[in-house]
Design a protein around this motif. Structure first.
Motif, mmCIF file in Angstrom:
data_model
loop_
_atom_site.group_PDB
_atom_site.id
_atom_site.type_symbol
_atom_site.label_atom_id
_atom_site.label_comp_id
_atom_site.label_asym_id
_atom_site.label_seq_id
_atom_site.Cartn_x
_atom_site.Cartn_y
_atom_site.Cartn_z
ATOM 1 N N ASP A 192 -7.355 5.119 -8.089
ATOM 2 C CA ASP A 192 -5.899 4.980 -7.989
ATOM 3 C C ASP A 192 -5.519 4.206 -6.728
ATOM 4 O OD1 ASP A 192 -5.609 6.547 -10.283
ATOM 5 O OD2 ASP A 192 -5.564 8.417 -9.121
ATOM 6 N N TRP A 193 -6.250 4.484 -5.633
ATOM 7 C CA TRP A 193 -6.016 3.751 -4.383
ATOM 8 C C TRP A 193 -6.305 2.267 -4.580
ATOM 9 C CZ3 TRP A 193 -9.093 0.681 -1.215
ATOM 10 C CH2 TRP A 193 -8.575 0.389 0.050
ATOM 11 N N GLU A 194 -7.433 1.985 -5.233
ATOM 12 C CA GLU A 194 -7.850 0.605 -5.481
ATOM 13 C C GLU A 194 -6.803 -0.143 -6.292
ATOM 14 O OE1 GLU A 194 -9.912 -2.423 -4.591
ATOM 15 O OE2 GLU A 194 -10.945 -0.561 -4.054
ATOM 16 N N ALA A 195 -6.218 0.552 -7.290
ATOM 17 C CA ALA A 195 -5.189 -0.070 -8.150
ATOM 18 C C ALA A 195 -3.977 -0.481 -7.312
ATOM 19 C CB ALA A 195 -4.767 0.907 -9.244
ATOM 20 N N ASP A 196 -3.548 0.409 -6.381
ATOM 21 C CA ASP A 196 -2.407 0.074 -5.517
ATOM 22 C C ASP A 196 -2.757 -1.026 -4.529
ATOM 23 O OD1 ASP A 196 -0.532 1.654 -6.689
ATOM 24 O OD2 ASP A 196 -0.447 3.186 -5.107
ATOM 25 N N PHE A 197 -4.015 -1.019 -4.073
ATOM 26 C CA PHE A 197 -4.465 -2.061 -3.147
ATOM 27 C C PHE A 197 -4.363 -3.432 -3.831
ATOM 28 C CE2 PHE A 197 -7.581 -4.854 -1.187
ATOM 29 C CZ PHE A 197 -7.371 -4.644 0.169
ATOM 30 N N GLN A 198 -4.838 -3.484 -5.081
ATOM 31 C CA GLN A 198 -4.777 -4.736 -5.847
ATOM 32 C C GLN A 198 -3.332 -5.167 -6.093
ATOM 33 O OE1 GLN A 198 -7.267 -6.674 -6.164
ATOM 34 N NE2 GLN A 198 -8.678 -5.101 -5.426
ATOM 35 N N LYS A 199 -2.490 -4.187 -6.400
ATOM 36 C CA LYS A 199 -1.065 -4.449 -6.641
ATOM 37 C C LYS A 199 -0.423 -5.088 -5.392
ATOM 38 C CE LYS A 199 2.998 -1.885 -8.279
ATOM 39 N NZ LYS A 199 3.506 -0.516 -8.533
ATOM 40 N N LEU A 200 -0.816 -4.572 -4.236
ATOM 41 C CA LEU A 200 -0.266 -5.086 -2.974
ATOM 42 C C LEU A 200 -0.688 -6.531 -2.702
ATOM 43 C CD1 LEU A 200 -0.582 -2.050 -0.551
ATOM 44 C CD2 LEU A 200 1.502 -3.372 -0.906
ATOM 45 N N THR A 201 -1.912 -6.866 -3.098
ATOM 46 C CA THR A 201 -2.379 -8.237 -2.849
ATOM 47 C C THR A 201 -1.524 -9.255 -3.612
ATOM 48 O OG1 THR A 201 -4.021 -8.067 -4.604
ATOM 49 C CG2 THR A 201 -4.777 -7.555 -2.381
ATOM 50 N N GLN A 202 -0.921 -8.794 -4.733
ATOM 51 C CA GLN A 202 -0.034 -9.683 -5.515
ATOM 52 C C GLN A 202 1.366 -9.778 -4.890
ATOM 53 O OE1 GLN A 202 -1.789 -11.007 -8.117
ATOM 54 N NE2 GLN A 202 -3.386 -9.605 -7.399
ATOM 55 N N MET A 203 1.674 -8.873 -3.978
ATOM 56 C CA MET A 203 3.048 -8.772 -3.471
ATOM 57 C C MET A 203 3.418 -9.833 -2.445
ATOM 58 S SD MET A 203 4.337 -4.892 -3.224
ATOM 59 C CE MET A 203 5.119 -4.130 -4.642
ATOM 60 N N LEU A 235 2.358 -0.024 0.928
ATOM 61 C CA LEU A 235 1.413 -0.376 1.996
ATOM 62 C C LEU A 235 1.138 0.836 2.887
ATOM 63 C CD1 LEU A 235 -0.201 -2.570 3.473
ATOM 64 C CD2 LEU A 235 1.860 -3.158 4.735
ATOM 65 N N GLU A 236 2.182 1.605 3.183
ATOM 66 C CA GLU A 236 2.027 2.814 3.989
ATOM 67 C C GLU A 236 1.063 3.793 3.311
ATOM 68 O OE1 GLU A 236 5.421 4.857 6.357
ATOM 69 O OE2 GLU A 236 5.286 5.970 4.477
ATOM 70 N N GLN A 237 1.219 3.977 2.018
ATOM 71 C CA GLN A 237 0.354 4.909 1.276
ATOM 72 C C GLN A 237 -1.107 4.453 1.319
ATOM 73 O OE1 GLN A 237 2.195 4.978 -2.589
ATOM 74 N NE2 GLN A 237 3.850 6.317 -1.939
ATOM 75 N N VAL A 238 -1.297 3.168 1.064
ATOM 76 C CA VAL A 238 -2.654 2.605 1.037
ATOM 77 C C VAL A 238 -3.305 2.689 2.416
ATOM 78 C CG1 VAL A 238 -3.850 0.360 0.906
ATOM 79 C CG2 VAL A 238 -2.395 1.117 -0.979
ATOM 80 N N TYR A 239 -2.535 2.346 3.447
ATOM 81 C CA TYR A 239 -3.058 2.323 4.814
ATOM 82 C C TYR A 239 -3.356 3.736 5.325
ATOM 83 C CZ TYR A 239 -3.357 1.271 9.801
ATOM 84 O OH TYR A 239 -3.790 1.171 11.098
ATOM 85 N N VAL A 240 -2.422 4.673 5.089
ATOM 86 C CA VAL A 240 -2.601 6.055 5.566
ATOM 87 C C VAL A 240 -3.808 6.710 4.895
ATOM 88 C CG1 VAL A 240 -1.566 8.377 5.556
ATOM 89 C CG2 VAL A 240 -0.217 6.421 6.308
ATOM 90 N N TYR A 241 -3.932 6.528 3.574
ATOM 91 C CA TYR A 241 -5.054 7.139 2.849
ATOM 92 C C TYR A 241 -6.392 6.638 3.402
ATOM 93 C CZ TYR A 241 -8.175 8.483 -0.988
ATOM 94 O OH TYR A 241 -9.206 9.017 -1.725
ATOM 95 N N ALA A 242 -6.516 5.320 3.523
ATOM 96 C CA ALA A 242 -7.788 4.748 4.003
ATOM 97 C C ALA A 242 -8.090 5.203 5.428
ATOM 98 C CB ALA A 242 -7.720 3.222 3.944
ATOM 99 N N SER A 243 -7.055 5.224 6.278
ATOM 100 C CA SER A 243 -7.254 5.630 7.681
ATOM 101 C C SER A 243 -7.663 7.096 7.768
ATOM 102 C CB SER A 243 -5.966 5.417 8.487
ATOM 103 O OG SER A 243 -5.594 4.068 8.452
#
Length: 598
Positions: free
Chosen positions: A27-38, A70-78
């Motif tokens: 699920d994290w990966e899916a949002d990460f990919q979504k962000l790259t399109q943004m 971006l906040e969700q993706v960054y916080v989770y990974a950190s």
């Protein structure tokens, strides 16, 4: 010796529930990919913000959508990487998230300059006529407020490039201080040779063995003194670049420029220093008391950190700590306690140390999910206060997130420490009320006195040093090592008074304070501490209006400016009262400690 467990062996009851943020890594990966399109979606609004109110609203909502994701993706990974800093997989995720964040921030960097180019009347017209845009009024007004300090597009581009060069003094100091500077070796209490490092310095300064304290103190400042010219040049270059940007942006001083981001009047800064000056006799009394309790003929600067009261062995397991904190926070009301309990049992807190886990404690999280708290809980009183402190931050974030739209959910540094310190103040009051043991009571009073000295007095002294040095440089006086040491030495004499030997070595302390490279930042520790003490005293006195206002403050995020937010809780930081109120409590704690000392 009990070995520190591995992450996979930890009891999940005491681990935070990262699955509340992302059920799986997929699920994290899916949002990460979504962000790259943004990136393309954000840049699509370039040169179009003035087109219409609808377009502006669309762009603002898209910006929020991207930032939130971006906040969700960054916080989770950190946070996953903080569970075990040795886990290469999560370190990689964290690096990926950081790179993406920088890329997306660069893509949206046109936003504010372009908005500022739009005439204010036009923005006002958009706000009147576009349904939904009203929500962004405070955000847009805050940008427009700083318009007179924003230059032409060409000049802004030039200043942005210069900013990179201006970072030089800070970068040089950081590398020198953390990588190149060595302090040598000292002998510990057992006579064993140990390397003196930044991390060990305070531990040595808290040693019951005076020789260890003196040796650490002398070695530390000898090291800095050996590079006094280099360090003065780095500090002066940093002050110069601040003054350069302040002039370029039409501010009257670097102080005014630093405070303008949060719309703080310079009078707040000056009043803090003024009020602390008026209350220096209290600090002088504290110094006399310390000298008496330590039983020394002469008190030196290296005697300021050793506890006046020997450590009380209070073994407090985590489950008991939760109950103690909840009891201490009762004055905040049932609703607050219910959220606190939810935090205790709802996967918010990562409690115990494990191999590779990030040290220290913090509260963090992403909008749309509950906050998270990282602890490394040890069964002692300090850690009970850490729990109260971090849950103060967490509940502040929870109330803000629950009430505010994403754009206003975060809060400024000026108010960030209020909720956490307010919790600590309520907790210490409760503990003092319920502790019959004179030794424990003395330990608690000592703990709180040290917070006043370290936060309110020390940070104000730092703030005064910055104000004097920036003024001198602005007036054309050269900040030589002798000038800087002279200013700092005299401030120490003024603050600590006649009952301490102000050792010459302390004159170099300015050279080791990293915060001085983020100019006019430290005063916020003192103002935040004062505001929290003032609020907690009023709540404890049963002032229902202040309690109601404080709850509103917790819910308001950054929907108002910091000064206005604190006024909700009955505290006006443009006046002297909050600092006076806090120092009144310092005075009554001193009374009690003097009585204990007999």
């Amino acid at each position: 010796m009990k070995a520190v467990p591995r992450r996979e062996d930890m009891d999940k009851t005491y681990c935070w529930a990262m699955e509340d943020l992302y059920k799986t890594e997929k699920d994290w990966e899916a949002d990460f990919q979504k962000l790259t399109q943004m990136e393309a979606q954000i840049t699509a609004y370039r040169n179009r913000l003035a087109g219409s109110g609808e377009l502006l609203l669309e762009a603002l909502r898209k910006q929020d959508e991207m930032s939130k994701l971006l906040e969700q993706v960054y916080v989770y990974a950190s946070q996953k990487s903080h569970e075990d800093m040795g886990n290469a997989h999560y370190q990689e995720l964290s690096s990926k998230a950081t790179v993406l964040m920088m890329k997306l921030e660069a893509a949206g960097s046109y936003f504010v300059p372009e908005l500022l180019a739009v005439p204010e009347e036009k923005i006002e017209e958009f706000l009147r006529e576009t349904k939904g845009l009203q929500e962004y009024r405070h955000y847009l007004e805050d940008i427009m407020r700083q318009k007179k300090h924003v230059l032409s597009e060409e000049m802004e581009e030039l200043l942005a490039q210069a900013q990179e060069v201006a970072q030089g003094p800070s970068d040089i100091f950081t590398m020198f201080n953390n990588a190149d500077l060595k302090f040598g070796v000292i002998r510990n209490e057992k006579g064993e040779e140990m390397e003196l490092t930044h991390g060990r310095f305070i531990t040595f300064m808290e040693s019951q063995d005076r020789r260890v304290r003196k040796e650490a103190f002398d070695k530390m400042y000898q090291a800095y003194d050996g590079f006094r010219n280099t360090l003065a040049a780095a500090y002066r270059a940093n002050v110069k670049q601040e003054i350069f940007f302040a002039k370029a942006r039409h501010y009257s001083s670097s102080l005014e420029m630093a405070l303008d981001g949060s719309n703080i009047p310079a009078a707040v800064y000056d009043r803090l220093i003024e009020t602390v000056h008026e209350n220096l006799p209290l600090l002088h009394r504290y110094v006399r008391l310390r000298k008496r309790l330590l039983g020394v003929e002469e008190l030196h600067m290296y005697d300021l950190y050793v506890p006046m009261i020997s450590e009380v062995d209070m073994k407090i397991p985590y489950e008991e700590a939760k109950e103690i904190v909840a009891s201490g926070l009762k004055p905040l009301g049932d609703d607050y306690l219910a959220v606190l309990e939810e935090g205790y049992h709802g996967g918010w807190i990562d409690v115990y140390e494990n191999q590779g886990k990030r040290s220290g404690a913090y509260s963090w999280g992403a909008y749309g999910t509950h906050p998270y708290v990282l602890l490394n809980y040890q069964d002692n009183l300090n850690n009970v206060f850490t729990l109260a402190h971090e849950m103060g931050h967490a509940l502040h974030s929870w109330y803000s997130d629950e009430t505010q739209p994403y754009i206003y959910a975060g809060y400024k540094i000026f108010v960030a420490e209020v909720a956490s310190t307010c919790n600590e103040s309520l907790l210490i009051h409760y503990l003092l009320e319920t502790t019959g043991d004179p030794k424990k009571r003395a330990y608690l009073v000592n703990y709180f006195l040290e917070q006043f000295r370290g936060t309110l007095y020390r940070q104000t002294m730092f703030a005064e040093f910055e104000k004097i040095t920036h003024q001198k440089e602005a007036e054309g006086e050269v900040l030589t090592p002798e000038t800087l040491c002279g200013i700092y030495y005299e401030l120490n004499k003024k603050y600590f008074g006649a009952d301490i030997v102000v050792d010459e070595a302390i004159a170099m302390e300015w050279a080791r304070i990293p915060h001085f490279y983020t100019s006019f930042y430290v005063y916020q520790y003192a103002t935040g501490f004062s505001a929290a003490i003032a609020i907690s005293r009023k709540i404890l006195a049963g002032d229902q209006e202040v309690l109601k206002g404080y709850r509103q403050f917790l819910r308001s995020g950054s929907s108002l400016y910091p000064i206005e937010l604190l006024k909700l809780a009955g505290v006006d930081m443009t006046a002297k009262e909050p600092v006076e109120e806090a120092l009144k409590l310092f005075g009554s704690l001193l009374d009690e400690m003097e009585e204990i000392a007999g």
